[in-house]
Scaffold this active site. Structure first.
Site, PDB file in Angstrom:
ATOM      1  N   LYS A  22      41.652  56.587 123.001  1.00 50.23           N
ATOM      2  CA  LYS A  22      40.773  57.337 122.110  1.00 50.23           C
ATOM      3  C   LYS A  22      40.852  56.796 120.686  1.00 50.23           C
ATOM      4  O   LYS A  22      39.828  56.613 120.009  1.00 50.23           O
ATOM      5  CB  LYS A  22      41.167  58.811 122.113  1.00 50.23           C
ATOM      6  CG  LYS A  22      40.426  59.668 121.090  1.00 50.23           C
ATOM      7  CD  LYS A  22      40.907  61.104 121.102  1.00 50.23           C
ATOM      8  CE  LYS A  22      42.094  61.334 120.199  1.00 50.23           C
ATOM      9  NZ  LYS A  22      41.702  61.592 118.788  1.00 50.23           N
ATOM     10  N   ASN A  23      42.076  56.560 120.202  1.00 48.76           N
ATOM     11  CA  ASN A  23      42.258  56.163 118.813  1.00 48.76           C
ATOM     12  C   ASN A  23      41.835  54.724 118.542  1.00 48.76           C
ATOM     13  O   ASN A  23      41.877  54.267 117.397  1.00 48.76           O
ATOM     14  CB  ASN A  23      43.715  56.363 118.393  1.00 48.76           C
ATOM     15  CG  ASN A  23      44.076  57.835 118.306  1.00 48.76           C
ATOM     16  OD1 ASN A  23      43.210  58.687 118.126  1.00 48.76           O
ATOM     17  ND2 ASN A  23      45.351  58.145 118.459  1.00 48.76           N
ATOM     18  N   ARG A  92      38.429  64.887 113.527  1.00 43.46           N
ATOM     19  CA  ARG A  92      39.053  64.292 112.355  1.00 43.46           C
ATOM     20  C   ARG A  92      38.599  62.851 112.163  1.00 43.46           C
ATOM     21  O   ARG A  92      38.387  62.392 111.033  1.00 43.46           O
ATOM     22  CB  ARG A  92      40.578  64.340 112.505  1.00 43.46           C
ATOM     23  CG  ARG A  92      41.346  63.683 111.370  1.00 43.46           C
ATOM     24  CD  ARG A  92      41.210  64.462 110.080  1.00 43.46           C
ATOM     25  NE  ARG A  92      41.769  63.728 108.950  1.00 43.46           N
ATOM     26  CZ  ARG A  92      41.781  64.190 107.708  1.00 43.46           C
ATOM     27  NH1 ARG A  92      41.277  65.364 107.439  1.00 43.46           N
ATOM     28  NH2 ARG A  92      42.304  63.477 106.735  1.00 43.46           N
ATOM     29  N   CYS A 116      41.892  68.752 114.754  1.00 45.07           N
ATOM     30  CA  CYS A 116      43.038  69.636 114.942  1.00 45.07           C
ATOM     31  C   CYS A 116      43.624  70.063 113.603  1.00 45.07           C
ATOM     32  O   CYS A 116      43.686  69.273 112.665  1.00 45.07           O
ATOM     33  CB  CYS A 116      44.120  68.926 115.768  1.00 45.07           C
ATOM     34  SG  CYS A 116      43.641  68.606 117.465  1.00 45.07           S
ATOM     35  N   LEU A 125      43.428  58.651 100.044  1.00 46.55           N
ATOM     36  CA  LEU A 125      43.731  57.217 100.177  1.00 46.55           C
ATOM     37  C   LEU A 125      42.473  56.435 100.542  1.00 46.55           C
ATOM     38  O   LEU A 125      42.257  55.322 100.038  1.00 46.55           O
ATOM     39  CB  LEU A 125      44.816  56.994 101.232  1.00 46.55           C
ATOM     40  CG  LEU A 125      46.224  57.493 100.900  1.00 46.55           C
ATOM     41  CD1 LEU A 125      47.164  57.209 102.062  1.00 46.55           C
ATOM     42  CD2 LEU A 125      46.749  56.841  99.627  1.00 46.55           C
ATOM     43  N   ASP A 306      52.024  61.446 117.577  1.00 45.17           N
ATOM     44  CA  ASP A 306      51.184  61.943 118.668  1.00 45.17           C
ATOM     45  C   ASP A 306      51.975  62.195 119.949  1.00 45.17           C
ATOM     46  O   ASP A 306      51.508  62.924 120.829  1.00 45.17           O
ATOM     47  CB  ASP A 306      50.045  60.959 118.955  1.00 45.17           C
ATOM     48  CG  ASP A 306      48.883  61.121 117.997  1.00 45.17           C
ATOM     49  OD1 ASP A 306      48.911  62.051 117.169  1.00 45.17           O
ATOM     50  OD2 ASP A 306      47.941  60.314 118.061  1.00 45.17           O
ATOM     51  N   ARG A 398      39.612  66.541 124.216  1.00 43.91           N
ATOM     52  CA  ARG A 398      39.356  65.606 123.117  1.00 43.91           C
ATOM     53  C   ARG A 398      40.064  64.265 123.345  1.00 43.91           C
ATOM     54  O   ARG A 398      39.634  63.235 122.812  1.00 43.91           O
ATOM     55  CB  ARG A 398      39.816  66.184 121.779  1.00 43.91           C
ATOM     56  CG  ARG A 398      38.952  67.325 121.245  1.00 43.91           C
ATOM     57  CD  ARG A 398      39.392  67.751 119.853  1.00 43.91           C
ATOM     58  NE  ARG A 398      39.536  66.570 119.019  1.00 43.91           N
ATOM     59  CZ  ARG A 398      40.645  66.245 118.365  1.00 43.91           C
ATOM     60  NH1 ARG A 398      41.717  67.007 118.446  1.00 43.91           N
ATOM     61  NH2 ARG A 398      40.696  65.158 117.643  1.00 43.91           N
TER      62      ARG A 398
END
Length: 417
Positions: A22-23, A92, A116, A125, A306, A398
Site C-alpha cells: 500500500k505504502n 492520510r 487514521c 516539513l 506500522d 485500507r
C-alpha cells in the site's frame, strides 16, 4: 456495517502470496499523473486507499481503471489541479498528490489530509520544502492554495526528521523542476526506493535513494511505463505475527526478506525459526514463544511503527515481559484497550507499553481503531479462545486485501459478514 467473526485457536499452516505494498502503490499512483501517456501498475493491492487514490486521479482528469491487481493510469487528459476536501479526508496519503500536481500543473488547491487518528502528523516539513522550490502557499479556511509564479526549481533541502511523506513529495515535485534538488536526511524506507525506481523507469534522473542523501536532476517530461509494485513488508509481518501467536508453519512468497531484517530479528528473539530465500520466508512459530526485552520503533532501517501493534498482539501470549517504546506517533496505543478486553496484561505510560505474557486470551466484541490496530485485533482473535467479533473493519480494508480469504487459506476460521 461489515464485521469479522473469528473462531480462535486454529493453527496456521500453508503458503501465502504477499500482496503489493500500500505504502508504495499510493505514491506511485500519484507519480503516474506526471507522465505523458499511460502507466500500468502491476501487483497493486485492492484496497480502499487505492480506490480513493483512483478517485482523486479521475477527479483531476486522468483516466484510471482497475482490473484485478492492475491499475492503469492515463494522465494525458489531466485538466484540474484541485483536489476536493472530501477526497483528501479519506486517507492520510492524499497529501502525496501535492508534489505531483504541482509538478504537472504548476498549482494545486487541496485540503488537509485525513486517515487514521494516530496523533499530530503535521505537513509542515512538506510545505517548508516546497517553499524552497518556489511554491507560494496561502491557507484560507483550511484550504491550501499553492502556486509556482516562476515555476518549480531545484533546491538544497535538509529534513529535520526523515519523513517518508515529505521525501516522496519533494521527489515528485523535483523530477520535472528546473535544476538539481538535493534532499539530505531523506527517508530510507524501501517504499522510497520503489518510488524512485518507478520514476527512473519513466525517465527521471535520480540518485541516492535508500541513503540519507537523494539527488534529483529535473527533466522536461516523463513518459508512462509498466511497473510492478513491491511486496508489502507490513502485511508480511502481520501474517508472521499471526502464525507466531496461534502457532504453526507458514511459507510466504513474493516477499523481500532484505526489507524486513529488523522485523525478522524480533521474531527470532521470540524463539521463532526463520529461513529465507530471495523472495520467500519459511516460518516456524516458537514453542514456547518468548517475550522481547525492548522493542523501539524507529525510522528505517529500524523497527517500523506500522508493525508495532501487530507484534504487540503476538507478544500478549509470550512468556515473560516485553517493553515497547513508540517514538514515531504519540497515539499508537489505541488498540491496547481492545487487547486488554480480550485478556491481555498491558500497561501504558506515555509512549511506552509493558506487555506481560498471559497463558490465554479470550474472544470478545472489539472495534478496530485504526489500520494496524485493527490488524492487531485480527491476530488476537485468531489465538483467543472462543469467538471474537471485530467491527469498524473499514480501517483494516485500507491496508489488507481480503484478509479473511488469506487467513482461511492457511487454516483460520474467519468470516466477513
Amino acid at each position: 456495517m461489515q464485521k469479522f467473526v473469528i473462531q480462535g485457536g486454529r493453527h496456521l499452516e500453508g503458503e501465502i502470496s504477499v500482496q503489493g505494498a500500500k505504502n508504495s502503490a499510493l505514491p506511485i499512483a500519484a507519480a503516474a499523473l506526471l507522465c505523458d501517456g499511460t502507466s500500468c501498475l502491476e501487483n497493486c493491492p485492492r484496497l480502499s486507499d487505492v480506490f480513493a487514490a483512483c478517485k482523486i486521479l479521475t477527479n483531476l482528469g486522468c483516466r484510471c481503471s482497475i482490473s484485478g491487481n492492475i491499475v492503469t493510469v492515463d494522465a494525458h487528459g489531466m485538466h484540474s489541479s484541485e483536489i476536493p476536501e472530501q477526497f483528501m479526508c479519506e486517507m492520510r496519503s492524499s497529501i502525496i498528490f501535492l508534489g505531483a500536481v504541482l509538478g504537472r500543473m504548476g498549482s494545486c488547491t487541496l485540503g488537509y489530509p485525513g486517515g487514521c487518528e494516530l496523533g499530530p502528523r503535521p505537513i509542515n516539513l512538506h510545505l517548508q520544502a516546497l517553499r524552497r522550490m518556489g511554491v507560494k502557499i496561502r491557507e484560507e479556511n483550511g484550504i491550501l492554495h499553492c502556486t509556482t509564479p516562476v515555476g518549480l526549481h531545484g533546491a538544497r533541502i535538509h529534513l529535520q526528521f526523515p519523513s517518508v511523506g515529505a521525501t516522496e513529495n519533494i521527489l515528485l515535485a523535483a523530477v520535472t523542476a528546473k535544476g538539481e534538488t538535493t534532499i539530505s536526511n531523506a527517508a530510507r524506507e524501501p517504499e522510497i526506493i520503489d518510488l524512485a525506481r518507478f520514476l527512473r523507469r519513466c525517465g527521471a534522473v535520480i540518485a541516492g535513494e535508500g541513503t540519507g542523501t537523494i539527488t534529483v536532476s529535473g527533466v522536461a517530461q516523463l513518459h508512462g511505463c509498466t511497473y510492478p509494485i513491491m511486496p508489502d513488508r507490513i502485511v508480511a509481518a502481520t501474517w508472521l505475527a499471526a502464525a507466531a501467536a496461534v502457532g504453526g508453519v507458514l511459507r510466504l512468497r513474493h516477499v523481500c526478506p532484505a526489507d524486513m531484517e529488523s522485523i525478522l530479528a524480533v521474531f527470532e528473539e521470540m524463539n521463532c525459526r526463520i529461513s529465507t530465500g530471495e523472495d520467500s520466508i519459511c516460518f516456524h512459530a516458537g514453542t514456547p514463544l518468548y517475550a522481547v526485552r525492548t522493542l523501539k520503533t524507529m525510522p528505517y532501517p529500524g523497527f517500523p511503527t506500522d508493525a508495532q501493534a501487530i507484534l504487540m498482539a503476538a507478544l500478549c501470549r509470550a512468556k515473560g515481559t516485553s517493553v515497547i517504546e513508540e517514538t514515531i506517533f504519540e497515539n499508537r496505543f489505541r488498540h491496547v484497550d481492545a487487547l486488554v478486553r480480550m485478556g491481555a496484561d498491558i500497561r501504558t505510560a506515555g509512549r511506552a507499553a509493558i506487555v506481560n505474557g498471559v497463558q490465554e486470551l479470550h474472544g470478545a466484541a472489539v472495534e478496530a481503531t485504526d489500520l494496524r490496530g485493527g490488524a492487531a485485533m485480527l491476530i488476537a482473535g485468531l489465538c483467543a479462545a472462543g469467538e471474537t467479533v471485530i467491527t469498524e473493519i473499514h480501517h483494516i480494508d485500507r491496508g489488507y486485501d481480503s484478509p479473511e480469504q488469506v487467513l482461511r487459506s492457511v487454516g483460520a476460521e474467519i468470516i466477513r459478514t
